[in-house]
Scaffold this motif. Structure first.
Motif, PDB file in Angstrom:
ATOM      1  N   PRO A  38      12.671   4.188 -12.719  1.00 45.56           N
ATOM      2  CA  PRO A  38      12.699   4.965 -13.626  1.00 45.56           C
ATOM      3  C   PRO A  38      12.652   5.328 -14.533  1.00 45.56           C
ATOM      4  O   PRO A  38      12.972   5.090 -15.585  1.00 45.56           O
ATOM      5  CB  PRO A  38      12.523   6.549 -12.472  1.00 45.56           C
ATOM      6  CG  PRO A  38      13.527   6.345 -11.379  1.00 45.56           C
ATOM      7  CD  PRO A  38      12.950   5.224 -11.508  1.00 45.56           C
ATOM      8  N   SER A  66       0.319  -1.326   0.077  1.00 46.75           N
ATOM      9  CA  SER A  66       0.141  -0.567   0.310  1.00 46.75           C
ATOM     10  C   SER A  66       1.005   1.198  -0.357  1.00 46.75           C
ATOM     11  O   SER A  66       0.471   2.169  -0.728  1.00 46.75           O
ATOM     12  CB  SER A  66      -0.996   0.429   1.115  1.00 46.75           C
ATOM     13  OG  SER A  66       0.332   0.007   2.265  1.00 46.75           O
ATOM     14  N   LYS A  67       2.053   1.425   0.415  1.00 46.32           N
ATOM     15  CA  LYS A  67       2.971   2.574   0.833  1.00 46.32           C
ATOM     16  C   LYS A  67       3.566   2.231  -0.792  1.00 46.32           C
ATOM     17  O   LYS A  67       3.568   4.239  -0.913  1.00 46.32           O
ATOM     18  CB  LYS A  67       4.309   2.816   1.986  1.00 46.32           C
ATOM     19  CG  LYS A  67       3.106   2.769   3.032  1.00 46.32           C
ATOM     20  CD  LYS A  67       3.746   4.101   3.751  1.00 46.32           C
ATOM     21  CE  LYS A  67       2.692   3.992   5.341  1.00 46.32           C
ATOM     22  NZ  LYS A  67       2.347   4.936   5.367  1.00 46.32           N
ATOM     23  N   LEU A  68       3.319   1.674  -1.385  1.00 50.44           N
ATOM     24  CA  LEU A  68       3.988   1.613  -2.720  1.00 50.44           C
ATOM     25  C   LEU A  68       3.533   2.142  -3.907  1.00 50.44           C
ATOM     26  O   LEU A  68       3.937   2.215  -4.763  1.00 50.44           O
ATOM     27  CB  LEU A  68       5.497   0.412  -3.118  1.00 50.44           C
ATOM     28  CG  LEU A  68       6.349   0.031  -1.623  1.00 50.44           C
ATOM     29  CD1 LEU A  68       7.212  -0.908  -2.043  1.00 50.44           C
ATOM     30  CD2 LEU A  68       7.425   1.193  -2.234  1.00 50.44           C
ATOM     31  N   LYS A  69       2.169   1.249  -3.925  1.00 47.88           N
ATOM     32  CA  LYS A  69       1.472   1.779  -4.933  1.00 47.88           C
ATOM     33  C   LYS A  69       1.785   2.843  -5.216  1.00 47.88           C
ATOM     34  O   LYS A  69       1.316   3.983  -4.723  1.00 47.88           O
ATOM     35  CB  LYS A  69      -0.076   1.410  -4.377  1.00 47.88           C
ATOM     36  CG  LYS A  69      -1.343   1.639  -5.104  1.00 47.88           C
ATOM     37  CD  LYS A  69      -2.352   1.005  -4.501  1.00 47.88           C
ATOM     38  CE  LYS A  69      -3.231   0.730  -5.945  1.00 47.88           C
ATOM     39  NZ  LYS A  69      -4.849   0.042  -5.179  1.00 47.88           N
ATOM     40  N   GLY A  70       1.381   2.601  -7.108  1.00 48.97           N
ATOM     41  CA  GLY A  70       1.795   3.753  -7.762  1.00 48.97           C
ATOM     42  C   GLY A  70       2.613   4.488  -7.626  1.00 48.97           C
ATOM     43  O   GLY A  70       3.332   6.172  -8.316  1.00 48.97           O
ATOM     44  N   ARG A  71       3.865   4.459  -7.287  1.00 48.45           N
ATOM     45  CA  ARG A  71       5.486   4.741  -7.281  1.00 48.45           C
ATOM     46  C   ARG A  71       6.388   3.597  -8.504  1.00 48.45           C
ATOM     47  O   ARG A  71       5.996   2.594  -8.500  1.00 48.45           O
ATOM     48  CB  ARG A  71       5.926   4.751  -5.725  1.00 48.45           C
ATOM     49  CG  ARG A  71       5.918   5.901  -5.144  1.00 48.45           C
ATOM     50  CD  ARG A  71       6.165   5.182  -3.578  1.00 48.45           C
ATOM     51  NE  ARG A  71       5.689   7.008  -2.800  1.00 48.45           N
ATOM     52  CZ  ARG A  71       6.272   6.730  -1.077  1.00 48.45           C
ATOM     53  NH1 ARG A  71       7.134   6.556  -1.465  1.00 48.45           N
ATOM     54  NH2 ARG A  71       5.587   7.150  -0.802  1.00 48.45           N
ATOM     55  N   ASP A  72       6.719   4.703  -9.004  1.00 49.59           N
ATOM     56  CA  ASP A  72       7.526   4.112  -9.697  1.00 49.59           C
ATOM     57  C   ASP A  72       9.312   4.055  -9.195  1.00 49.59           C
ATOM     58  O   ASP A  72      10.199   4.442  -8.957  1.00 49.59           O
ATOM     59  CB  ASP A  72       8.069   5.811 -11.387  1.00 49.59           C
ATOM     60  CG  ASP A  72       8.856   4.810 -12.175  1.00 49.59           C
ATOM     61  OD1 ASP A  72       9.161   3.341 -12.465  1.00 49.59           O
ATOM     62  OD2 ASP A  72       9.328   5.762 -13.113  1.00 49.59           O
ATOM     63  N   LEU A  73       9.504   2.858  -8.877  1.00 47.75           N
ATOM     64  CA  LEU A  73      10.594   2.615  -8.444  1.00 47.75           C
ATOM     65  C   LEU A  73      11.637   1.939  -9.071  1.00 47.75           C
ATOM     66  O   LEU A  73      13.076   2.629  -8.604  1.00 47.75           O
ATOM     67  CB  LEU A  73      10.104   1.139  -7.469  1.00 47.75           C
ATOM     68  CG  LEU A  73       8.836   0.759  -7.058  1.00 47.75           C
ATOM     69  CD1 LEU A  73       8.666  -0.450  -6.095  1.00 47.75           C
ATOM     70  CD2 LEU A  73       8.908   1.653  -5.399  1.00 47.75           C
TER      71      LEU A  73
END
Length: 52
Positions: free
Chosen positions: A34, A25-32
């Motif tokens: 790039p 849930s913390k990483l959702k939507g983040r580009d790990l």
């Protein structure tokens, strides 16, 4: 404003599934990654233009 810090030395037991859910849930939507995403987009654009 400073973030709240917790300095407790106590360890708690958390089920693996709960921990994974929290991390997801913390990483959702983040580009790990790039740089890799950008490289993949360039590659796909090149492949699509070559097939057209």
């Amino acid at each position: 404003m400073k973030a709240k810090e917790t300095k407790s030395k106590e360890m708690v037991k958390v089920p693996e599934s709960g921990l994974l859910s929290l991390v997801a849930s913390k990483l959702k939507g983040r580009d790990l990654f790039p740089k890799k995403v950008e490289d993949a987009k360039k590659y796909l654009k090149k492949v699509k233009s070559a097939n057209s």
